[in-house]
Structure formats: C-alpha cells, structure tokens
Design a protein around this motif. Structure first.
Motif, short mmCIF file in Angstrom:
data_model
loop_
_atom_site.label_atom_id
_atom_site.label_comp_id
_atom_site.label_asym_id
_atom_site.label_seq_id
_atom_site.Cartn_x
_atom_site.Cartn_y
_atom_site.Cartn_z
N VAL A 21 -24.15 -31.71 12.22
CA VAL A 21 -23.15 -31.00 13.02
C VAL A 21 -22.90 -31.72 14.34
O VAL A 21 -23.60 -32.68 14.68
CB VAL A 21 -23.57 -29.53 13.32
N ARG A 22 -21.90 -31.23 15.05
CA ARG A 22 -21.61 -31.81 16.36
C ARG A 22 -21.95 -30.80 17.44
O ARG A 22 -21.51 -29.66 17.39
CB ARG A 22 -20.12 -32.16 16.45
N GLY A 23 -22.77 -31.21 18.40
CA GLY A 23 -23.23 -30.27 19.42
C GLY A 23 -23.14 -30.83 20.83
O GLY A 23 -22.77 -31.99 21.05
N ALA A 24 -23.49 -29.97 21.77
CA ALA A 24 -23.55 -30.36 23.18
C ALA A 24 -24.51 -29.40 23.88
O ALA A 24 -24.77 -28.31 23.37
CB ALA A 24 -22.18 -30.27 23.83
N PHE A 25 -25.03 -29.85 25.03
CA PHE A 25 -25.88 -28.97 25.83
C PHE A 25 -25.15 -28.58 27.11
O PHE A 25 -24.52 -29.42 27.75
CB PHE A 25 -27.17 -29.68 26.23
N VAL A 26 -25.23 -27.32 27.45
CA VAL A 26 -24.74 -26.88 28.76
C VAL A 26 -25.90 -26.19 29.46
O VAL A 26 -26.87 -25.77 28.83
CB VAL A 26 -23.55 -25.91 28.65
N GLY A 27 -25.77 -26.08 30.77
CA GLY A 27 -26.82 -25.41 31.52
C GLY A 27 -26.67 -25.74 32.99
O GLY A 27 -25.99 -26.71 33.34
N THR A 28 -27.29 -24.92 33.82
CA THR A 28 -27.15 -25.17 35.25
C THR A 28 -27.96 -26.40 35.64
O THR A 28 -28.83 -26.85 34.90
CB THR A 28 -27.58 -23.93 36.06
N LEU A 34 -16.43 -28.94 18.45
CA LEU A 34 -17.88 -28.71 18.52
C LEU A 34 -18.25 -27.67 17.48
O LEU A 34 -17.52 -26.71 17.28
CB LEU A 34 -18.25 -28.14 19.88
N ASP A 35 -19.40 -27.85 16.84
CA ASP A 35 -19.91 -26.84 15.92
C ASP A 35 -20.92 -25.93 16.60
O ASP A 35 -20.94 -24.73 16.36
CB ASP A 35 -20.61 -27.50 14.72
N VAL A 36 -21.78 -26.54 17.41
CA VAL A 36 -22.86 -25.77 18.04
C VAL A 36 -22.97 -26.11 19.52
O VAL A 36 -22.62 -27.22 19.95
CB VAL A 36 -24.23 -26.03 17.35
N LEU A 37 -23.45 -25.13 20.28
CA LEU A 37 -23.60 -25.33 21.72
C LEU A 37 -25.00 -24.90 22.15
O LEU A 37 -25.39 -23.75 21.93
CB LEU A 37 -22.55 -24.50 22.46
N GLY A 38 -25.75 -25.81 22.73
CA GLY A 38 -27.11 -25.51 23.16
C GLY A 38 -27.13 -25.05 24.61
O GLY A 38 -26.92 -25.84 25.53
N VAL A 39 -27.38 -23.78 24.79
CA VAL A 39 -27.46 -23.24 26.15
C VAL A 39 -28.86 -23.55 26.66
O VAL A 39 -29.85 -23.05 26.12
CB VAL A 39 -27.22 -21.73 26.17
N THR A 40 -28.96 -24.40 27.66
CA THR A 40 -30.26 -24.88 28.11
C THR A 40 -30.70 -24.14 29.37
O THR A 40 -29.94 -24.01 30.32
CB THR A 40 -30.18 -26.40 28.40
N ILE A 41 -31.94 -23.66 29.33
CA ILE A 41 -32.50 -22.98 30.50
C ILE A 41 -33.94 -23.46 30.68
O ILE A 41 -34.50 -24.14 29.82
CB ILE A 41 -32.49 -21.44 30.36
N ALA A 42 -34.52 -23.12 31.82
CA ALA A 42 -35.92 -23.45 32.08
C ALA A 42 -36.48 -22.41 33.03
O ALA A 42 -35.72 -21.71 33.70
CB ALA A 42 -36.03 -24.85 32.70
N GLY A 43 -37.80 -22.30 33.07
CA GLY A 43 -38.43 -21.37 34.01
C GLY A 43 -38.07 -21.75 35.44
O GLY A 43 -37.83 -20.89 36.29
N ARG A 44 -38.02 -23.03 35.68
CA ARG A 44 -37.62 -23.56 36.98
C ARG A 44 -36.63 -24.70 36.80
O ARG A 44 -36.95 -25.63 36.05
CB ARG A 44 -38.86 -24.08 37.73
N PRO A 45 -35.49 -24.76 37.48
CA PRO A 45 -34.94 -23.65 38.26
C PRO A 45 -34.37 -22.58 37.34
O PRO A 45 -33.83 -22.92 36.29
CB PRO A 45 -33.81 -24.33 39.04
N PRO A 46 -34.50 -21.30 37.73
CA PRO A 46 -33.93 -20.25 36.86
C PRO A 46 -32.41 -20.27 36.92
O PRO A 46 -31.84 -20.65 37.92
CB PRO A 46 -34.46 -18.96 37.49
N SER A 47 -31.77 -19.89 35.82
CA SER A 47 -30.32 -19.79 35.81
C SER A 47 -29.93 -18.39 36.26
O SER A 47 -30.71 -17.46 36.13
CB SER A 47 -29.79 -20.07 34.40
N PRO A 48 -28.74 -18.24 36.82
CA PRO A 48 -28.34 -16.93 37.32
C PRO A 48 -28.39 -15.85 36.24
O PRO A 48 -28.20 -16.14 35.06
CB PRO A 48 -26.89 -17.14 37.78
N ARG A 49 -28.64 -14.63 36.65
CA ARG A 49 -28.66 -13.48 35.75
C ARG A 49 -27.33 -13.42 34.99
O ARG A 49 -26.27 -13.56 35.58
CB ARG A 49 -28.82 -12.23 36.61
N GLY A 50 -27.41 -13.25 33.71
CA GLY A 50 -26.19 -13.13 32.92
C GLY A 50 -25.61 -14.45 32.46
O GLY A 50 -24.69 -14.49 31.65
#
Ligand code: GDP
Ligand code: ZN
Length: 265
Positions: free
Chosen positions: A124-131, A39-55
């Motif tokens: 590039v080659r990427g992926a998304f992670v997130g809760t 992988l070259d890049v990693l997209g950390v995905t978040i949103a206002g709802r639902p919130p991801s844990p602190r940290g």
C-alpha cells in the motif's frame, strides 16, 4: 499535480488520472491545498514526549476516514516509559471500542516494532503525520534505507530553511509498499472537516453507530434516540470519549459558522 498523482502517458501527451484519494491542508492564506494523492493508509504518529494536543489523534483519524484513507496509530519512542504507558492507553481505548484503528508500538531508536509497520505498509501507499518532535523523520530514516533526513531539535532552524527547497518525495520500501514524505505533512492540521464528518467517523463510536440513531443527520449531542448517547448511558462507551467529541464538534461548528458568514459578506 501533487505527489502520488498518476498520469497516463500516450502519444497525445500526459493525462492526469482521477485521484482515488486526496489529503489536504490549509496554507498560510487559508486556502485548501492538496498534499498528496492516492494514499491508502495514514500513520498518525504520537509519543509520550512531546504530547500531542488533546483531540489531535481523533481529528486526524476523522480527516483520514473522510478522505477514504485508512488511519493507523503509531506510538513512537516506546523505549521510554511515557510512550509505553501511552501505548497501553491507546491500545485499550481502540481495541476495546473495536474501532478498526490498528495501534503499533515502535521505537525508531531501537527498532522495536518496526516490522509490524513494514508489514502494514507492504503493498500500500502510506504517509506519517504528527506534531513536531514525535519522531516522524526518525521513523522515515529507519524505514527508507539511504534516506537521511535531519532529526531533532538542534537542527530545527536549518530544517525550516530547507523546507523551502525540500521536494515532496515518494519512497519505495524494501518490503514492498510506498511512503510519501512532503513538507506539508509536518505539523499537519486537518481541514474542511464538517460536523457531519465528525459525527460519522469519530473513533470509538463505530459500535454505537451500528446501533443507529433516529435521525440520519444526528450529531449525537442531545437528539432523542441517539445510539451514541444511549451507549454512554449504558456504560458501553466511555463518557470521556463523548466529551472530547462534543468539544471537537463545537470547534468545527464555530469554523463552519465563520466560513458561512465570510461567504455571505
Ligand atoms: P519529527 O519532528 O516528528 O520529525 O521528529 P524527529 O524525527 O526530528 O525526532 C525528534 C526527537 O525525538 C529527536 O531528538 C530524536 O532523536 C528523538 N526520537 C525519535 N524517535 C525516537 C525513539 O524511538 N526513541 C527516543 N528515545 N527518541 C526518539
Ligand atoms: Zn446520534
């Protein structure tokens, strides 16, 4: 082999080439398992709802950087006020600290901001992670034509059932670039972060670290002549960032101690 591995085919057969990067997670039996290679890049995905844990965001950024993968932040659901606010927070946090983590505001629903993501992924080659629930499946569906992942809470149960059979996949994007989707990315929890990784890669410390610490293995806690502590004292670094860092550091030290005890017994 994991998704993203490269092989060389010759008369002698297929030979697995050295992985440039590898991202890992912990399985149910607490073993480290590779999720994806190169992988070259990693997209950390978040949103206002639902919130991801602190940290959460910080942890994933540290994990990516420790694996030599460039993190970027995707704030999804920007058609909603919560997310728009979260984006402003994240943008000022990361832009102000000059941390080199790009922050994108998008909406998988309306399509706003997706071109920025497409451009970031081109070549590039990427992926998304997130809760769970932040919209990773929705994002993949709009970025990869023809992909038809199930979306939303209602299908959560059937989707769990499908996890067992879902194969890891690598999608070539129309604008160039590749996206990897594997069941391992859902609810990704970084593993094997050492306190030293955290100290070296914690986002927003970049500038302070340029100033340097007296000790090479400084953990920026109470050491003398620490660039981070000085930056907090001088008001160049938000004290709240340092507090989040200290919380994560304590977590990782507990894990490292437990592992050391396990290894001795
Ligand atoms: P995942 O668990 O991260 O894969 O999230 P999903 O893609 O399954 O989406 C979770 C829920 O958020 C679903 O109900 C989606 O319809 C909704 N959703 C996803 N993206 C957006 C968006 O950009 N805006 C809004 N308002 N809802 C979204
Ligand atoms: Zn320090």
């Amino acid at each position: 082999m994991v998704v993203g591995d490269r092989v060389k085919i010759s008369a002698r057969g297929a030979e697995l080439l050295t992985r440039e990067t590898v991202l890992s997670r912990r399985d149910a039996r607490n073993r480290t398992r590779a999720i994806a290679a190169n992988l070259d890049v990693l997209g950390v995905t978040i949103a206002g709802r639902p919130p991801s844990p602190r940290g959460y965001v910080d942890r994933v950024i540290v994990a990516a950087r420790a694996a030599q993968i460039e993190p970027f932040l995707v704030v999804n659901k920007c058609d909603l006020d919560d997310s728009a606010e979260l984006f402003e927070q994240m943008r000022s946090l990361f832009a102000a600290s000059d941390s080199s983590v790009p922050v994108f505001a998008v909406s998988a629903l309306t399509g706003v901001g997706l071109d920025g993501i497409r451009l970031h992924l081109s070549g590039v080659r990427g992926a998304f992670v997130g809760t769970s629930g932040v919209g990773k499946s929705s994002l993949l569906n709009v970025l990869v034509p023809g992909l038809d992942l199930e979306v939303g809470e209602i299908n959560r149960l059937t989707r769990l059932g499908r996890h067992v059979t879902t194969r890891s996949s690598l999608h070539v994007l129309p604008g160039g670039g590749e996206l990897i989707d594997t069941p391992g990315f859902r609810d990704f929890v970084p593993v094997d972060l050492s306190p030293a990784d955290l100290a070296a890669y914690f986002p927003c410390f970049e500038h302070a670290l340029d100033q340097g610490c007296r000790f090479r293995d400084c953990l920026h806690r109470d050491e003398p002549d620490c660039g981070v502590i000085e930056a907090v004292a001088g008001g160049e670094l938000d004290a709240a960032r340092h507090e989040i860092y200290l919380g994560l550091l304590a977590d990782l030290e507990r894990v490292a101690e437990r592992q050391a005890r396990g290894a001795r017994s």
